[in-house]
Design a protein around this motif. Structure first.
Motif, PDB file in Angstrom:
ATOM      1  N   UNK A 246       0.809  -1.214   0.000  1.00 12.62           N
ATOM      2  CA  UNK A 246       0.000   0.000   0.000  1.00 12.62           C
ATOM      3  C   UNK A 246       0.833   1.251   0.000  1.00 12.62           C
ATOM      4  N   UNK A 247       0.171   2.387   0.137  1.00  7.56           N
ATOM      5  CA  UNK A 247       0.851   3.669   0.109  1.00  7.56           C
ATOM      6  C   UNK A 247       1.608   3.893   1.432  1.00  7.56           C
ATOM      7  N   UNK A 248       2.852   4.290   1.313  1.00  9.62           N
ATOM      8  CA  UNK A 248       3.687   4.434   2.510  1.00  9.62           C
ATOM      9  C   UNK A 248       3.226   5.563   3.423  1.00  9.62           C
ATOM     10  N   UNK A 249       2.326   6.410   2.933  1.00  9.55           N
ATOM     11  CA  UNK A 249       1.830   7.498   3.787  1.00  9.55           C
ATOM     12  C   UNK A 249       0.816   6.993   4.818  1.00  9.55           C
ATOM     13  N   UNK A 250       0.358   5.718   4.634  1.00  7.04           N
ATOM     14  CA  UNK A 250      -0.602   5.150   5.581  1.00  7.04           C
ATOM     15  C   UNK A 250      -0.102   3.790   6.072  1.00  7.04           C
ATOM     16  N   UNK A 251       0.867   3.790   7.000  1.00  3.57           N
ATOM     17  CA  UNK A 251       1.470   2.536   7.447  1.00  3.57           C
ATOM     18  C   UNK A 251       0.446   1.572   8.045  1.00  3.57           C
ATOM     19  N   UNK A 252       0.696   0.284   7.848  1.00  2.00           N
ATOM     20  CA  UNK A 252      -0.173  -0.743   8.420  1.00  2.00           C
ATOM     21  C   UNK A 252       0.645  -1.627   9.345  1.00  2.00           C
ATOM     22  N   UNK A 253      -0.047  -2.344  10.225  1.00  2.00           N
ATOM     23  CA  UNK A 253       0.633  -3.197  11.205  1.00  2.00           C
ATOM     24  C   UNK A 253       1.242  -4.454  10.562  1.00  2.00           C
ATOM     25  N   UNK A 254       0.705  -4.835   9.398  1.00  2.00           N
ATOM     26  CA  UNK A 254       1.202  -6.099   8.820  1.00  2.00           C
ATOM     27  C   UNK A 254       2.298  -5.872   7.772  1.00  2.00           C
ATOM     28  N   UNK A 341      10.473   3.904  -2.960  1.00  2.00           N
ATOM     29  CA  UNK A 341      10.635   4.469  -1.615  1.00  2.00           C
ATOM     30  C   UNK A 341       9.298   4.750  -0.941  1.00  2.00           C
ATOM     31  N   UNK A 342       8.246   4.989  -1.711  1.00  2.00           N
ATOM     32  CA  UNK A 342       6.973   5.374  -1.093  1.00  2.00           C
ATOM     33  C   UNK A 342       5.898   4.290  -1.191  1.00  2.00           C
ATOM     34  N   UNK A 343       6.351   3.041  -1.422  1.00  6.51           N
ATOM     35  CA  UNK A 343       5.382   1.937  -1.497  1.00  6.51           C
ATOM     36  C   UNK A 343       5.721   0.874  -0.458  1.00  6.51           C
ATOM     37  N   UNK A 344       4.732   0.482   0.338  1.00  6.41           N
ATOM     38  CA  UNK A 344       4.933  -0.634   1.271  1.00  6.41           C
ATOM     39  C   UNK A 344       4.839  -1.917   0.447  1.00  6.41           C
ATOM     40  N   UNK A 345       5.921  -2.724   0.444  1.00 10.86           N
ATOM     41  CA  UNK A 345       5.877  -3.921  -0.397  1.00 10.86           C
ATOM     42  C   UNK A 345       4.996  -5.005   0.236  1.00 10.86           C
ATOM     43  N   UNK A 346       4.423  -5.851  -0.599  1.00  9.63           N
ATOM     44  CA  UNK A 346       3.592  -6.939  -0.094  1.00  9.63           C
ATOM     45  C   UNK A 346       4.415  -8.137   0.355  1.00  9.63           C
ATOM     46  N   UNK A 347       5.711  -8.110   0.017  1.00  4.37           N
ATOM     47  CA  UNK A 347       6.554  -9.257   0.369  1.00  4.37           C
ATOM     48  C   UNK A 347       7.974  -8.788   0.676  1.00  4.37           C
ATOM     49  N   UNK A 348       8.620  -9.452   1.608  1.00  3.62           N
ATOM     50  CA  UNK A 348      10.029  -9.182   1.901  1.00  3.62           C
ATOM     51  C   UNK A 348      10.714 -10.524   2.146  1.00  3.62           C
ATOM     52  N   UNK A 349      11.974 -10.625   1.721  1.00  3.01           N
ATOM     53  CA  UNK A 349      12.671 -11.918   1.806  1.00  3.01           C
ATOM     54  C   UNK A 349      14.056 -11.774   2.424  1.00  3.01           C
TER      55      UNK A 349
END
Ligand SMILES: [Zn+2]
Length: 476
Positions: A246-254, A341-349
């Protein structure tokens, strides 16, 4: 100067020549005697030095390897000695080489001895070198170059041992096979595993001398000779964190990055339980005798019921090597996440480079890690490049006894210990084919030298052969 044999050659000969033939007339008082019928070896030591320099200049960085060029170079040297060799092509540009000195027409393959070294080298970060890593520059008593130690040093030493044996032409009690392998550093399509699958009948043997051991030099003195008889098993595991992108301006807990980071932090602080293998037990028992009193005491207490746990902590804290010899080890080595830089990724490894004790299984360790991480957003993927656990080589046969005797003699009575290396070598695959394979790198090296070799650091050094000829398999 009195002739003295050392390293791979001494071993190859002591193990391959009938005992009666090894006895030479008594040396003058106070002088060591040359127990092997090899004559003056200073010439071949010089030759070995030039072969090593040439081999360094043949760039066999893996990938792509291009080991065929090194194999052709070695074939040329052997040909001049009247030794026929065979180049075994594995993939385009990648080959292994083997040559054989026969004992009898119908030799028993289960007695044959392999002198093994790999021709490929790991890559270099050129800007960090003060000299060209592929120019074999000699400076300040050192020969600089990628592969100077790992493993072209051993390759040149094996070649010298093999050729010295041919020139001396003694009656052999077993076939001696020179084997130069490819793709040791990546363990891919041209590795010893594939070579064995395709061509085992050409080099079937019962014994092998390979890299993996160490002659540890401390304050100018050989502290011990460690003979590798077993090795840990490499396994790569990917930790995958999933979350909502999602958009990095609205952080989520997951957030996948946050969950991955938390998991990696927990894993990084985790210490797997201590398991003793026979080899490690023997290593510490024998090392205890030469360490200072305090350390020796802890080494002897490692599995004592009352203070074992404390001793394990002291020993593990004292050395990353010892820590890794005692347990499965986990090193997080790579992280991947994010595209902008401004996108929360859906996956990290993250990649975990795991080294299992032979005998331990990845499933048991992963079950522990899952419990530890305790996060439904995290899963583990075992990568297909895992090594295979092999049984240790025996410490009870005549061959190991010969190694102990010869190594002790060549390194002024330094103790000879069995060793379980934390790094992987071609020996695991050989052991899986019933080869009693021993890691014996015949060059005394300091801890700093080892770090250059294992740490993939910017340069490798070896001492000048004039000073350290005896390390070059066939000595001064
Ligand atoms: Zn190596």
């Amino acid at each position: 100067m009195v002739q003295r044999m050392a390293g791979a050659a001494a071993l190859a000969m002591a193990a391959s020549i009938p005992v009666a033939a090894q006895v030479s007339p008594a040396a003058p008082p106070g002088m060591p005697m040359n127990p092997l019928p090899i004559g003056d070896t200073s010439a071949i030591a010089k030759e070995a030095q030039s072969w090593l320099a040439d081999l360094i200049k043949i760039n066999t960085t893996n990938p792509p390897g291009n080991e065929q060029l090194a194999a052709m170079y070695i074939a040329g040297i052997l040909e001049k000695e009247g030794i026929k060799s065979e180049i075994l092509d594995l993939t385009p540009g990648r080959s292994a080489l083997l040559a054989r000195l026969k004992s009898t027409a119908m030799a028993d393959p289960s007695k044959a001895l392999l002198l093994v070294a790999h021709m490929d080298v790991v890559g270099v970060e050129k800007p960090k070198w003060t000299v060209d890593p592929f120019a074999a520059v000699q400076k300040d008593g050192y020969l600089y170059g990628r592969g100077a130690i790992d493993d072209k040093g051993m390759l040149a030493a094996n070649l010298a041992a093999f050729i010295a044996l041919k020139r001396a032409n003694p009656r052999l009690n077993r076939d001696v096979i020179f084997l130069a392998t490819a793709d040791e550093e990546q363990f891919g399509d041209a590795s010893v595993k594939i070579l064995i699958a395709k061509h085992w009948d050409k080099f079937a043997a019962g014994f092998a001398l390979n890299e993996g051991g160490e002659v540890l030099l401390k304050n100018g003195k050989v502290q011990y000779v460690a003979v590798q008889a077993s090795e840990k098993v490499p396994v790569n595991v990917t930790v995958v964190a999933r979350g909502t992108s999602g958009h990095a301006s609205m952080p989520t807990k997951d957030n996948a990055v946050v969950h991955l980071a938390a998991a990696v932090a927990k894993i990084g602080n985790y210490s797997a339980p201590v398991h003793f293998t026979t080899i490690v037990r023997r290593y510490f028992e024998q090392l205890a005798a030469i360490e200072d009193d305090e350390m020796g005491k802890w080494m002897r207490s490692l599995d004592a019921p009352d203070r074992g746990e404390h001793a394990q902590r002291v020993i593990s804290d004292a050395s990353p090597l010892w820590n890794s010899m005692l347990r499965d080890s986990i090193a997080p080595t790579m992280l991947t996440a994010g595209v902008r830089a401004n996108v929360i990724p859906g996956e990290a490894r993250a990649n975990l480079n795991i080294r299992l004790l032979p005998g331990d299984t990845i499933d048991v360790l992963l079950a522990e890690l899952k419990k530890l991480v305790n996060d439904p957003q995290i899963r583990f993927e075992i990568q297909p490049d895992a090594g295979l656990a092999a049984p240790p080589s025996s410490l009870e046969n005549d061959f190991y006894a010969t190694i102990t005797k010869v190594a002790g003699r060549e390194f002024s009575g330094a103790p000879v210990l069995p060793f379980q290396s934390t790094g992987a070598t071609d020996s695991a695959q050989l052991r899986l084919h019933n080869v009693q394979s021993y890691g014996f790198l015949p060059f005394p090296l300091t801890e700093e030298d080892f770090r250059r070799m294992h740490g993939r650091e910017e340069k490798k050094q070896i001492e000048k052969i004039e000073k350290r000829q005896s390390f070059w398999a066939v000595s001064q």
